[in-house]
Scaffold this active site. Structure first.
Site, PDB file in Angstrom:
ATOM      1  N   LYS A  35       0.832  -1.220   0.000  1.00  0.00           N
ATOM      2  CA  LYS A  35       0.000   0.000   0.000  1.00  0.00           C
ATOM      3  C   LYS A  35       0.857   1.257   0.000  1.00  0.00           C
ATOM      4  CE  LYS A  35      -3.203   0.491   3.387  1.00  0.00           C
ATOM      5  NZ  LYS A  35      -3.300   1.799   4.081  1.00  0.00           N
ATOM      6  N   SER A 180       6.897   9.049  12.295  1.00  0.00           N
ATOM      7  CA  SER A 180       5.825   8.940  11.307  1.00  0.00           C
ATOM      8  C   SER A 180       6.349   9.129   9.899  1.00  0.00           C
ATOM      9  CB  SER A 180       4.743   9.988  11.578  1.00  0.00           C
ATOM     10  OG  SER A 180       3.869  10.064  10.464  1.00  0.00           O
ATOM     11  N   ASP A 333       1.832  -1.280  11.901  1.00  0.00           N
ATOM     12  CA  ASP A 333       0.493  -1.744  11.505  1.00  0.00           C
ATOM     13  C   ASP A 333       0.227  -3.195  11.906  1.00  0.00           C
ATOM     14  OD1 ASP A 333      -0.085   0.709  10.396  1.00  0.00           O
ATOM     15  OD2 ASP A 333       0.691   0.162   8.418  1.00  0.00           O
ATOM     16  N   LYS A 360      -4.621   5.547  14.845  1.00  0.00           N
ATOM     17  CA  LYS A 360      -4.751   4.839  13.553  1.00  0.00           C
ATOM     18  C   LYS A 360      -6.220   4.883  13.111  1.00  0.00           C
ATOM     19  CE  LYS A 360      -0.467   3.964  13.009  1.00  0.00           C
ATOM     20  NZ  LYS A 360       0.254   4.702  11.948  1.00  0.00           N
ATOM     21  N   ARG A 364      -6.411   1.690  17.974  1.00  0.00           N
ATOM     22  CA  ARG A 364      -6.110   0.269  17.785  1.00  0.00           C
ATOM     23  C   ARG A 364      -5.653  -0.430  19.056  1.00  0.00           C
ATOM     24  NH1 ARG A 364      -3.188  -0.007  11.961  1.00  0.00           N
ATOM     25  NH2 ARG A 364      -5.155  -0.115  10.836  1.00  0.00           N
TER      26      ARG A 364
HETATM   27  C1  S3P Z   1       2.464   4.713   6.295  1.00  0.00           C
HETATM   28  C2  S3P Z   1       2.968   5.124   7.509  1.00  0.00           C
HETATM   29  C3  S3P Z   1       2.445   4.658   8.806  1.00  0.00           C
HETATM   30  C4  S3P Z   1       1.537   3.435   8.646  1.00  0.00           C
HETATM   31  C5  S3P Z   1       0.601   3.578   7.498  1.00  0.00           C
HETATM   32  C6  S3P Z   1       1.371   3.737   6.206  1.00  0.00           C
HETATM   33  C7  S3P Z   1       3.061   5.228   5.052  1.00  0.00           C
HETATM   34  O1  S3P Z   1       1.707   5.706   9.392  1.00  0.00           O
HETATM   35  O2  S3P Z   1       0.798   3.220   9.836  1.00  0.00           O
HETATM   36  O3  S3P Z   1      -0.244   2.441   7.391  1.00  0.00           O
HETATM   37  O4  S3P Z   1       2.813   4.660   3.971  1.00  0.00           O
HETATM   38  O5  S3P Z   1       3.797   6.223   5.128  1.00  0.00           O
HETATM   39  P1  S3P Z   1       2.405   6.840  10.318  1.00  0.00           P
HETATM   40  O6  S3P Z   1       3.234   7.704   9.463  1.00  0.00           O
HETATM   41  O7  S3P Z   1       1.259   7.581  10.928  1.00  0.00           O
HETATM   42  O8  S3P Z   1       3.199   6.071  11.332  1.00  0.00           O
END
Ligand code: S3P
Length: 450
Positions: A35, A180, A333, A360, A364
């Protein structure tokens, strides 16, 4: 040819599902595309010169929302055969979208897109479903405000909101206060249309797909790492990006459901092919190995600058472990499904550093603990910890409230495959946001879902 469809998730009719215990799971599957890489390939394709061709794009609601948003911003996005083609307007140009960008449930798509448009002098409105509208956007909007971005939101940086980039946006240096990848990425993407150097300082490394893919698309990007591990990522704005062919590897987060299912259902032996093994994403695999999981990685190879491989999983006797806080970014995740694995392990598993789980798709941490307790699993929820005391066979028998969270739904369906009694979830529609093939793929391995 096909075009991206609008996201689901708004006032939908819930579709409950029950997972009953099975004898064993076996077979070989491939999970759909990652994703994170899928979102980024569309975003970068939209501002690159030429045609970006994406193989293995995740065709789930979250990613389709990003595809729709890139179209609304002026890029052409369409499917031809098995590939998705993205034609940007060239020179990094984007257009003012004629309607609000509807991101459905997609936190990553919306936050990264806020960054992408932050350096453009026109208004863009962001809307989403109830879950997305409750999530904090200040974490990306605050650094973007430093570039001159104006933000209008009804309620404290929550969706719906409208952003408007400055006529002459200012490049910033930003130290990310929470671990993040979304915040890091939003700032770097904003920097693409801001003259000068935009720098992100990242004290704790998070998934590095944005940096890697920006380099792949020809951005002028540099990454240096201090002795203490702090990373400095700088991108030069208003330089040309060039369209690329992107092959998206299988999503390790989606693969985690089949992996944990294979570990906890007695007699199981299954293989998942072409899984992304980027070390910023494999914290769950490391943790399961420490717990005694029989996981075997074969056919390790490189694809599009990423490590990938096939993972064979056999039913294993698991033992509780202490999962340190510094591992959280590489498995952020995966805690709900790890909690399910821990429910079947001997002894206690303590997971630390979970504060980000509270923001989230739902809280969660709380919702995982509630689901475990409802199914007779002994656990304790702390402010940023979860302790699970497992037993050879979790009880099951309850219906879990999924709160618009795909990963909660999939995790507890996995629990039902090995519990004494079936486990139900109140809604499975949100599974479409990340992994529409979850039910048929798990059934092909022998799961009983009805
Ligand atoms: C993601 C970063 C994560 C993750 C999300 C996908 C990304 O979030 O939980 O499912 O693709 O950059 P955070 O940046 O809030 O940790």
């Amino acid at each position: 040819m096909a075009s991206p469809s609008a996201p689901h998730g708004h006032d939908h009719t819930p579709e409950p599902l029950t997972s009953s215990p099975v004898q064993n799971l076996s077979g070989t599957i491939s999970v759909p595309g990652d994703k994170s890489i899928s979102h980024r390939s569309l975003l970068l394709g939209a501002v690159a010169d030429g045609q970006t061709r994406i193989s293995g794009l995740l065709e789930a609601d979250d990613v389709m929302a990003t595809a729709g948003a890139m179209q609304a911003l002026g890029a052409k996005v369409e499917k031809q055969g098995s590939q998705w083609l993205v034609d940007g307007m060239g020179n990094g140009a984007l257009l003012e979208p004629p309607q609000p960008l509807d991101f459905g449930n997609a936190g990553t798509g919306s936050r990264l897109a806020m960054g992408l448009v932050a350096g453009y002098d026109f208004p863009v409105t962001f809307v989403g479903d109830a879950s997305l509208s409750s999530r904090p956007m200040g974490r990306v909007l605050n650094p973007l405000r430093e570039t001159g971005l104006q933000v209008e939101s009804a309620e404290g940086d929550r969706l719906p909101l409208t952003v408007h980039g400055a006529p002459l946006p200012v490049p910033i240096t930003y130290r990310v206060p929470v671990a993040s990848a979304q915040v890091k990425s939003a700032v770097l993407l904003a920097g693409l249309n801001i003259a000068g150097t935009t720098t992100v300082i990242e004290p704790v490394m998070t998934r590095d797909h944005t940096e890697k893919m920006l380099a792949g698309f020809g951005a002028n990007i540099t990454v240096t790492t201090d002795q203490d591990g702090t990373r400095h990522i700088s991108v030069e704005g208003q330089t040309k990006l060039t369209a690329q062919d992107v092959t998206v590897p299988g999503d390790p987060s989606s693969s985690s459901f089949a992996i944990v299912a294979g570990l906890i259902v007695p007699g199981s032996d299954l293989t998942i092919k072409n899984v992304l093994l980027n070390p910023t994403r494999t914290g769950l695999f490391d943790t399961l190995l420490e717990m005694g999981a029989d996981l075997e990685i074969s056919n390790r190879r490189q694809s599009g600058g990423e490590d990938i491989g096939d993972i064979r999983v056999r039913h294993s006797k698991l033992t509780g472990v202490d999962v340190p806080a510094d591992r959280a970014p590489s498995m952020i995740d995966e805690y709900p499904v790890l909690a399910v694995a821990a429910s079947f392990a001997d002894g206690e598993t303590v997971m630390r550093g979970l504060e980000e789980l509270r923001v989230k798709e739902c809280d969660r941490l709380a919702v995982t603990a509630q689901g475990l307790l409802a199914n007779g699993v002994d656990c304790t929820e702390g402010e940023d910890t979860l302790s699970v005391r497992g037993s050879a066979r979790a009880l099951g028998g309850a219906t879990v409230e999924t709160q618009l969270d795909h990963r909660i739904a999939m995790s507890f369906l996995v629990m039902g495959m090995a519990a004494e009694k079936p486990v139900s979830v109140d809604d499975t529609v949100m599974i479409n946001t990340s992994f529409r093939e979850f039910v048929p793929l798990m059934k092909s391995l022998g799961a009983s879902l009805s």
